[in-house]
Scaffold this motif. Sequence first.
Motif, PDB file in Angstrom:
ATOM      1  N   TYR A 293       0.841  -1.204   0.000  1.00 47.43           N
ATOM      2  CA  TYR A 293       0.000   0.000   0.000  1.00 47.43           C
ATOM      3  C   TYR A 293       0.873   1.250   0.000  1.00 47.43           C
ATOM      4  CZ  TYR A 293      -3.323   3.205   2.571  1.00 47.43           C
ATOM      5  OH  TYR A 293      -4.105   4.238   3.029  1.00 47.43           O
ATOM      6  N   LYS A 294       1.814   1.333   0.936  1.00 47.15           N
ATOM      7  CA  LYS A 294       2.645   2.536   1.024  1.00 47.15           C
ATOM      8  C   LYS A 294       3.504   2.709  -0.229  1.00 47.15           C
ATOM      9  CE  LYS A 294       4.242   3.865   5.103  1.00 47.15           C
ATOM     10  NZ  LYS A 294       4.876   3.876   6.454  1.00 47.15           N
ATOM     11  N   GLN A 295       4.047   1.605  -0.721  1.00 52.21           N
ATOM     12  CA  GLN A 295       4.859   1.676  -1.933  1.00 52.21           C
ATOM     13  C   GLN A 295       4.018   2.130  -3.126  1.00 52.21           C
ATOM     14  OE1 GLN A 295       8.213   0.947  -1.904  1.00 52.21           O
ATOM     15  NE2 GLN A 295       8.407   1.566  -4.038  1.00 52.21           N
ATOM     16  N   CYS A 296       2.825   1.570  -3.242  1.00 54.14           N
ATOM     17  CA  CYS A 296       1.924   1.920  -4.343  1.00 54.14           C
ATOM     18  C   CYS A 296       1.587   3.404  -4.317  1.00 54.14           C
ATOM     19  CB  CYS A 296       0.655   1.081  -4.257  1.00 54.14           C
ATOM     20  SG  CYS A 296      -0.633   1.549  -5.433  1.00 54.14           S
ATOM     21  N   LEU A 297       1.170   3.914  -3.166  1.00 51.81           N
ATOM     22  CA  LEU A 297       0.749   5.314  -3.102  1.00 51.81           C
ATOM     23  C   LEU A 297       1.897   6.260  -3.428  1.00 51.81           C
ATOM     24  CD1 LEU A 297      -1.853   4.124  -1.941  1.00 51.81           C
ATOM     25  CD2 LEU A 297      -1.898   6.023  -0.314  1.00 51.81           C
ATOM     26  N   LYS A 298       3.091   5.950  -2.941  1.00 49.76           N
ATOM     27  CA  LYS A 298       4.241   6.815  -3.244  1.00 49.76           C
ATOM     28  C   LYS A 298       4.583   6.759  -4.731  1.00 49.76           C
ATOM     29  CE  LYS A 298       6.527   6.717   1.282  1.00 49.76           C
ATOM     30  NZ  LYS A 298       7.776   6.341   1.995  1.00 49.76           N
ATOM     31  N   ASP A 299       4.602   5.551  -5.298  1.00 49.17           N
ATOM     32  CA  ASP A 299       4.923   5.403  -6.719  1.00 49.17           C
ATOM     33  C   ASP A 299       3.896   6.110  -7.601  1.00 49.17           C
ATOM     34  OD1 ASP A 299       7.221   3.954  -6.301  1.00 49.17           O
ATOM     35  OD2 ASP A 299       6.337   2.001  -6.766  1.00 49.17           O
ATOM     36  N   VAL A 300       2.619   5.896  -7.311  1.00 45.00           N
ATOM     37  CA  VAL A 300       1.562   6.480  -8.139  1.00 45.00           C
ATOM     38  C   VAL A 300       1.554   8.004  -7.984  1.00 45.00           C
ATOM     39  CG1 VAL A 300      -0.933   6.589  -8.540  1.00 45.00           C
ATOM     40  CG2 VAL A 300       0.182   4.381  -8.142  1.00 45.00           C
ATOM     41  N   ALA A 301       1.735   8.477  -6.759  1.00 45.96           N
ATOM     42  CA  ALA A 301       1.825   9.924  -6.552  1.00 45.96           C
ATOM     43  C   ALA A 301       2.967  10.505  -7.369  1.00 45.96           C
ATOM     44  CB  ALA A 301       2.022  10.225  -5.068  1.00 45.96           C
TER      45      ALA A 301
ATOM     46  N   SER B 209       2.831  14.448  -4.268  1.00 42.13           N
ATOM     47  CA  SER B 209       3.575  13.719  -3.234  1.00 42.13           C
ATOM     48  C   SER B 209       2.644  13.320  -2.108  1.00 42.13           C
ATOM     49  CB  SER B 209       4.730  14.567  -2.687  1.00 42.13           C
ATOM     50  OG  SER B 209       4.282  15.829  -2.241  1.00 42.13           O
ATOM     51  N   VAL B 210       2.951  12.183  -1.526  1.00 41.30           N
ATOM     52  CA  VAL B 210       2.222  11.645  -0.376  1.00 41.30           C
ATOM     53  C   VAL B 210       3.220  11.494   0.764  1.00 41.30           C
ATOM     54  CG1 VAL B 210       1.186   9.527   0.535  1.00 41.30           C
ATOM     55  CG2 VAL B 210       0.387  10.460  -1.631  1.00 41.30           C
ATOM     56  N   THR B 211       2.829  11.868   1.980  1.00 42.39           N
ATOM     57  CA  THR B 211       3.709  11.637   3.123  1.00 42.39           C
ATOM     58  C   THR B 211       2.996  10.837   4.195  1.00 42.39           C
ATOM     59  OG1 THR B 211       5.162  12.611   4.801  1.00 42.39           O
ATOM     60  CG2 THR B 211       3.147  13.829   4.280  1.00 42.39           C
TER      61      THR B 211
END
Length: 461
Positions: free
Chosen positions: A233-241, A247-249
Motif C-alpha cells: 500500500y505505502k509503496q503503491c501510493l508513493k509510486d503512483v503519486a 507527493s504523499v507523506t
Amino acid sequence: MLKLDDLREHVKKGEINQVVMSFPDMYGRLLGKRFDADFFLESAADNGTHCCNYLLACDMNMEPQPGYTYANWQRGFGDFHLVPDWTSLRLMSWQNKTATVMCDICDDKESDHVLVPYAPRSILRKQIDSASKLSYKILSASELEYYTYENSYRDAHAQNYEKSKLKPLGDYPEDYHLLQTAREEKYTEAFRQHLKASGVPVENSKGEAGIGQHELNIKFSDILSMADRHAIYKQCLKDVANQLGVSVTFMAKPFIDTVGSGCHIHLSMVNVSDGKNAFTADGNSTDSNDKFSPLFKHFLAGWLKYTPDVMVFYAPTINSYKRFVSASWAPTHLAWSYDNRTAAFRVVGKGQSTRIECRLPGADCNIYLAFAASLASGLRGIVDQLEPPPIFEGDIYQAKELPQVPETLKEAIHAFENSTFVREAFGEDVVNHYLNFYRQEQAAYEKSVTDWERHRYFEQI
C-alpha cells in the motif's frame, strides 16, 4: 494475486516482463531487486537472490552505522539470502508489466533457510508461531492516514520541504467531506484501483481531519498477509503519486499545526479449531457489547501493560511523538474503552467482529514491528493471566491520573532497554540490534541544527 504457474503463463504471453523481489527494512521501507522475468523463472524462483547484509545495519540515507554485531566493517558486510514467500506473489499494476513477491531474509551461511532474526518479517513470524502454539490465528488490519501535496517529490525536496512552499491537496479540513475529496479523486481513485488490481482488497477512502489528509482502508487479513498488504500500500501510493506529479507523506506529524497521521491497528484472535472469534464470551455472542471472553481480557491487559516497553515499535522516529497531543485524535494516556476515540485502546464491533483497535502507532511505523509488539504483549497477557484495569468512560484526555504515553523517542528507548519482557519476547540479540538502531536515530537528530533553532536564536540571542 498470482500463483507461480500464473506467473509463468503471463511471462509466456509477454504480459509480464519483470519481477520485483522485495523485503521490508528496519524502517518498513521496501528494498530489493528487479529481475528480468525470464531469468527470474529460470533461476531466482528456485534459488532466491542475495543482498548485502548492511541493509539491516544502515540509516535512512543508506549509510552503514556502527554498533551492530550482525553486520559491520570488521565482518566485511557479507550477503543474506532472499527467499520468496509464494503466498505474496502478485501483480504490481502501477508498474508496467510487473509482478512482485515479498521475501524472507535467511542466513546465507545456512542451507535450510534459517531466518535472520533481525529482519522485521522474521520478528513478526516468531510471534505468529507463538500464537499458533496456543491454537490461535491472528486477524488484523492497519488503518493508514496520509497527506497529499500538489508538489512533486522532487520539487518538495528542492524546496527543503518548507511549509510555505508545500501546497496541500485541499483547501480546508475534509473529514468525511464529499465535495473536497471529489476534487482529489484523480489521485485517490488511482490509488484504490491500483491496490485492488494488485491483490490488496480496498474497502473505502475518506477525507480526514487535516487539509489534504486522507484515509484509505483495505480489508483485514491474517496478520502476516496484512503486514505485506500494508507495505505494498505505502509503496503503491508513493509510486503512483510520483507518476502523477504529486507527493504523499506518511510522516506522523508533517507540521506542528496539522493533525497527525495515525496507523490504527485492529486485531482479533480466532480459534484454529472452529474459526470463531476467541474474544467473545461464547464464540457467538451478537447481542451485547460487554460479553468478552477471559482470553480477550488477558490479551488486552498484556497489550496495555507492555505498551511503554515496546513503544519504539509503535513510534519509531523523533517525529512520531509530536503526534501525541490532547484533543488531536491521537491518544495521550493509556486506557481502554468501548468505541471511545480518546482511548489508546478502543474496543469495537460485536460478536464475530469484536476486536481491539490500538490507536497509538503513527503512519510512520514499521508495521511488521508494530504487529509483532502488539502480538507479543497480548500473548504475554494470556500466558500470565493478566487482568485489565476497569474500562474507562469519558474524556481520557482529561484523565491526568492515568499512565501517560511516552513523550519522546529517548524516553521510549530507555523503557525498551530496561524491559525484561522485550528481551524474553524478542531475544537479547534482537533487542540490542534495535536499541542500536533507535539510538542512531536519536543521535542523528541531536547532531542536527533545526529551523526552529535558527528562527529562535539567529537574531535575538
